[in-house]
Design an enzyme around this catalytic site. Structure first.
Site, PDB file in Angstrom:
ATOM      1  N   HIS A  51      -2.451  14.951 -26.293  1.00  0.00           N
ATOM      2  CA  HIS A  51      -2.405  13.595 -25.754  1.00  0.00           C
ATOM      3  C   HIS A  51      -3.652  12.776 -26.054  1.00  0.00           C
ATOM      4  O   HIS A  51      -3.584  11.556 -26.146  1.00  0.00           O
ATOM      5  CB  HIS A  51      -2.157  13.631 -24.238  1.00  0.00           C
TER       6      HIS A  51
ATOM      7  N   GLU B 124      -4.986  16.660 -10.877  1.00  0.00           N
ATOM      8  CA  GLU B 124      -5.686  16.982 -12.123  1.00  0.00           C
ATOM      9  C   GLU B 124      -7.183  17.203 -11.925  1.00  0.00           C
ATOM     10  O   GLU B 124      -8.012  16.585 -12.581  1.00  0.00           O
ATOM     11  CB  GLU B 124      -5.427  15.896 -13.177  1.00  0.00           C
TER      12      GLU B 124
ATOM     13  N   LYS C 131       6.555  22.313 -15.548  1.00  0.00           N
ATOM     14  CA  LYS C 131       5.827  21.142 -15.041  1.00  0.00           C
ATOM     15  C   LYS C 131       5.619  21.247 -13.532  1.00  0.00           C
ATOM     16  O   LYS C 131       4.525  20.999 -13.015  1.00  0.00           O
ATOM     17  CB  LYS C 131       6.599  19.855 -15.373  1.00  0.00           C
TER      18      LYS C 131
ATOM     19  N   ASN D 213      -1.890  17.867 -21.050  1.00  0.00           N
ATOM     20  CA  ASN D 213      -2.278  16.804 -21.977  1.00  0.00           C
ATOM     21  C   ASN D 213      -2.504  17.310 -23.400  1.00  0.00           C
ATOM     22  O   ASN D 213      -3.088  16.602 -24.218  1.00  0.00           O
ATOM     23  CB  ASN D 213      -3.541  16.106 -21.476  1.00  0.00           C
TER      24      ASN D 213
ATOM     25  N   HIS E   3      -2.877   9.496 -27.653  1.00  0.00           N
ATOM     26  CA  HIS E   3      -3.186   8.191 -27.041  1.00  0.00           C
ATOM     27  C   HIS E   3      -3.953   7.306 -28.020  1.00  0.00           C
ATOM     28  O   HIS E   3      -3.752   6.095 -28.069  1.00  0.00           O
ATOM     29  CB  HIS E   3      -4.006   8.376 -25.764  1.00  0.00           C
TER      30      HIS E   3
ATOM     31  N   GLU F 286       7.464  16.987 -25.984  1.00  0.00           N
ATOM     32  CA  GLU F 286       6.963  17.443 -24.681  1.00  0.00           C
ATOM     33  C   GLU F 286       7.591  18.793 -24.299  1.00  0.00           C
ATOM     34  O   GLU F 286       6.956  19.611 -23.634  1.00  0.00           O
ATOM     35  CB  GLU F 286       7.237  16.399 -23.587  1.00  0.00           C
TER      36      GLU F 286
ATOM     37  N   ARG G 275      -4.024  21.095 -14.434  1.00  0.00           N
ATOM     38  CA  ARG G 275      -3.016  20.093 -14.784  1.00  0.00           C
ATOM     39  C   ARG G 275      -3.356  19.431 -16.125  1.00  0.00           C
ATOM     40  O   ARG G 275      -2.463  18.997 -16.848  1.00  0.00           O
ATOM     41  CB  ARG G 275      -2.886  19.032 -13.691  1.00  0.00           C
TER      42      ARG G 275
ATOM     43  N   LYS H 195       2.418  11.112 -11.623  1.00  0.00           N
ATOM     44  CA  LYS H 195       1.450  10.282 -12.354  1.00  0.00           C
ATOM     45  C   LYS H 195       2.123   8.957 -12.670  1.00  0.00           C
ATOM     46  O   LYS H 195       3.177   8.924 -13.315  1.00  0.00           O
ATOM     47  CB  LYS H 195       1.039  10.955 -13.659  1.00  0.00           C
TER      48      LYS H 195
ATOM     49  N   HIS I  30       5.762   7.474 -27.676  1.00  0.00           N
ATOM     50  CA  HIS I  30       4.770   8.365 -27.071  1.00  0.00           C
ATOM     51  C   HIS I  30       4.938   9.809 -27.563  1.00  0.00           C
ATOM     52  O   HIS I  30       3.972  10.461 -27.974  1.00  0.00           O
ATOM     53  CB  HIS I  30       4.892   8.291 -25.546  1.00  0.00           C
TER      54      HIS I  30
ATOM     55  N   ARG J 250       0.811  -1.235   0.000  1.00  0.00           N
ATOM     56  CA  ARG J 250       0.000   0.000   0.000  1.00  0.00           C
ATOM     57  C   ARG J 250       0.836   1.272   0.000  1.00  0.00           C
ATOM     58  O   ARG J 250       0.385   2.326   0.450  1.00  0.00           O
ATOM     59  CB  ARG J 250      -0.977   0.033   1.185  1.00  0.00           C
TER      60      ARG J 250
END
Lengths: 359, 359
Positions: free
Chosen positions: A244, A233, A223, A241, A248, A181, A237, A139, A261, A117
């Protein structure tokens, strides 16, 4: 060496940027207990693993070498990390170290989020893309066959250690992918940085160390600012993206195999810029400089020829930015100013998809 | 109906306890968006799934029925939940509903923690054990072949809905297993409740609704207090693990198949009590009433005959309560007073293991 801080209260952490950091002893300073697991991939291991292990002398160091590539960013590979942690009897005070690109960083971070955990982890990014983006901000995730980064957690590292020397061994395509990026920060919130990139893109492509160092520093600063304002987010935030959602869809359609990516994000940003212009939100004359910069960074400007508008429609409906059935996109009001919105003319999106898929 | 609150700031949530709650409309009140996935198992589905689905009319309701049993609390089963969420295109605003015992609750909670980096979930526990323990407090996990609950997250539900009527269909063994966790609260922090249990154990075993309702209420009150003080187990929350280090070893050794979690905890609590007495920490005369209460609850008092002291040693070294090589145990200073400590005579632990495994 430059030091930045990601300001998140008790979860704040430093980002170190500079040459020769890999075995400087900085890494060991951030290990809390006596046990560490260094996870890397088969490409990075022969280059840098031994130096990192040597810098941790005196600790109980275990290592795990994973296959390289986005197609391995799965629950199955994650399980291999858990198997190693259990077999080597790592306790709740262990520290995981991610030595590699975004795939290694995302998986090791997620493993650290879930093992017992939650245990601590450190990011040692070895690609430009990981240095300027994925290693900062907490993330973490693995992919699902139906969608990228669909299974994950927010889990902040204890430190990010960026050794700029490692970029000397980076393949050309990975350099371009990282620059996607970098350019993104200019597009979404830093017009001055965008101008600097226009002036220095040749130096960056030639791997001029000072230019690369400045690009990494400014990217991480942007960032860190965004993450400090909105860790999980809930709001701004999502601006990170840009490109993205389209990207994606490209990655999923091509099985995470053919496109990097950053390459998918490059094409995705071009699509977002075109749609912003078609909506009349971004002045038409700003489209050319965006295209020129992405071209100089040798990034693709259109999706793969195999993809249809229908593919995009279907894959984008599963994007994490869909809220209760409503697709949200990051779009531009100009270079340096982005918005997240579901208030756009869907016809324009349709036209963009049809036009982008006519090769 | 009784309502308790788990006080965790913005993550606070209600626990509702009473008869007939399953289809009272309370559940629907806690669904934020229009989409839900109800996850249950093949034992509970024929009994209660339709009633729950009917109570959610007007929403987009998907269902998933998993196999029953602790041996299915794995990453593979977790993947089935993700597959369903992706196939049915659940977005970040979806709500997961866990309808079942501790296994369903722990897995659905963990799936909710990870899906798109976190979505909401509701607990509808259908076993006594889940009602008094695992559905409250946000501990979610799956097992690793080498250790129980080794992969998980802290993720709080938005509400816990405990319908006491469902206990009428609970098998005998499950009733006893649940009572192990009920007795635990008396042992670790509530001597008065322990006394009440001594007086009411016959009524509880006969499923007297008023007695069961009171036992659930007092258990949840104790659990909510402990969790509110220490959400992520930095300190006193570990007291809730009385008997669990021994118990987890039993469950792992028997492949999560032969013993119910509560049964293992029952034997584990007896071992912890014996060790506490052997250390001279707990008065000898308190051992008999503990044994008597566990016996009346028809719980096992010793580990399975197949286990050796060596098995315990090896399995306990992997327990989450091992910090940097040091085994910590929850032990008793008397009925109603527990401590978490690594400051005990290891020889006494050795003697306990040898003696417990001489059948």
């Amino acid at each position: 060496m430059h030091t930045l801080t990601v300001a998140l209260g008790e979860r704040s952490y430093p980002i170190y940027i500079g040459p020769g950091l890999l075995d400087s002893g900085l890494l060991k300073q951030h290990v809390r207990a006596s046990q560490v697991l260094v996870v890397t991939n088969e490409t990075v291991a022969p280059l840098y693993l031994q130096r990192v292990v040597d810098s941790l002398s005196g600790l109980r160091v275990d290592t795990l070498v994973l296959p390289d590539g986005e197609q391995h960013k799965t629950l199955d590979t994650l399980e291999r990390i858990f198997d190693t942690l259990m077999a080597k009897r790592h306790s709740r005070t262990t520290t995981l170290i991610a030595l590699g690109g975004g795939v290694v960083g995302d998986m090791v971070g997620f493993a650290a989020a879930c093992y017992q955990r939650g245990v601590e982890f450190l990011q040692v990014p070895t690609t430009l893309l990981a240095q300027v983006d994925s290693s900062v901000g907490g993330k973490t995730a693995v992919n699902h066959p139906r969608g990228k980064n669909m299974i994950g957690a927010f889990h902040q590292p204890r430190a990010v250690l960026i050794d700029t020397d490692v970029l000397s061994t980076l393949p050309e395509r990975e350099l371009s992918a990282g620059l996607a990026e970098v350019i993104k920060y200019g597009l979404i919130r830093d017009r001055e940085f965008f101008r600097w990139l226009q002036s220095n893109i040749t130096a960056l492509m030639a791997r001029d160390p000072r230019a690369l160092s400045k690009a990494i520093l400014e990217s991480c600063r942007n960032k860190a600012d965004v993450v400090a304002e909105d860790e999980t987010e809930q709001g701004n935030r999502a601006l990170l993206n840009l490109g993205h959602t389209f990207g994606h869809a490209i990655e999923t359609a091509t099985g995470y195999r053919l496109w990097l990516h950053g390459e998918a994000v490059g094409a995705g940003m071009m699509m977002a810029a075109q749609m912003s212009e078609m909506l009349g939100w971004m002045p038409a004359e700003q489209l050319a400089p965006i295209r020129a910069l992405l071209e100089q960074a040798r990034l693709p400007l259109t999706p793969p020829g195999s993809m249809t508008a229908a593919d995009f429609r279907s894959l984008m409906a599963l994007d994490k930015k869909v809220l209760d059935g409503q697709l949200r996109l990051v779009l531009l009001q100009g270079i340096g100013a982005a918005v997240v919105t579901d208030q756009f003319d869907v016809q324009v999106l349709e036209r963009l998809l049809e036009q982008s898929c006519q090769h």
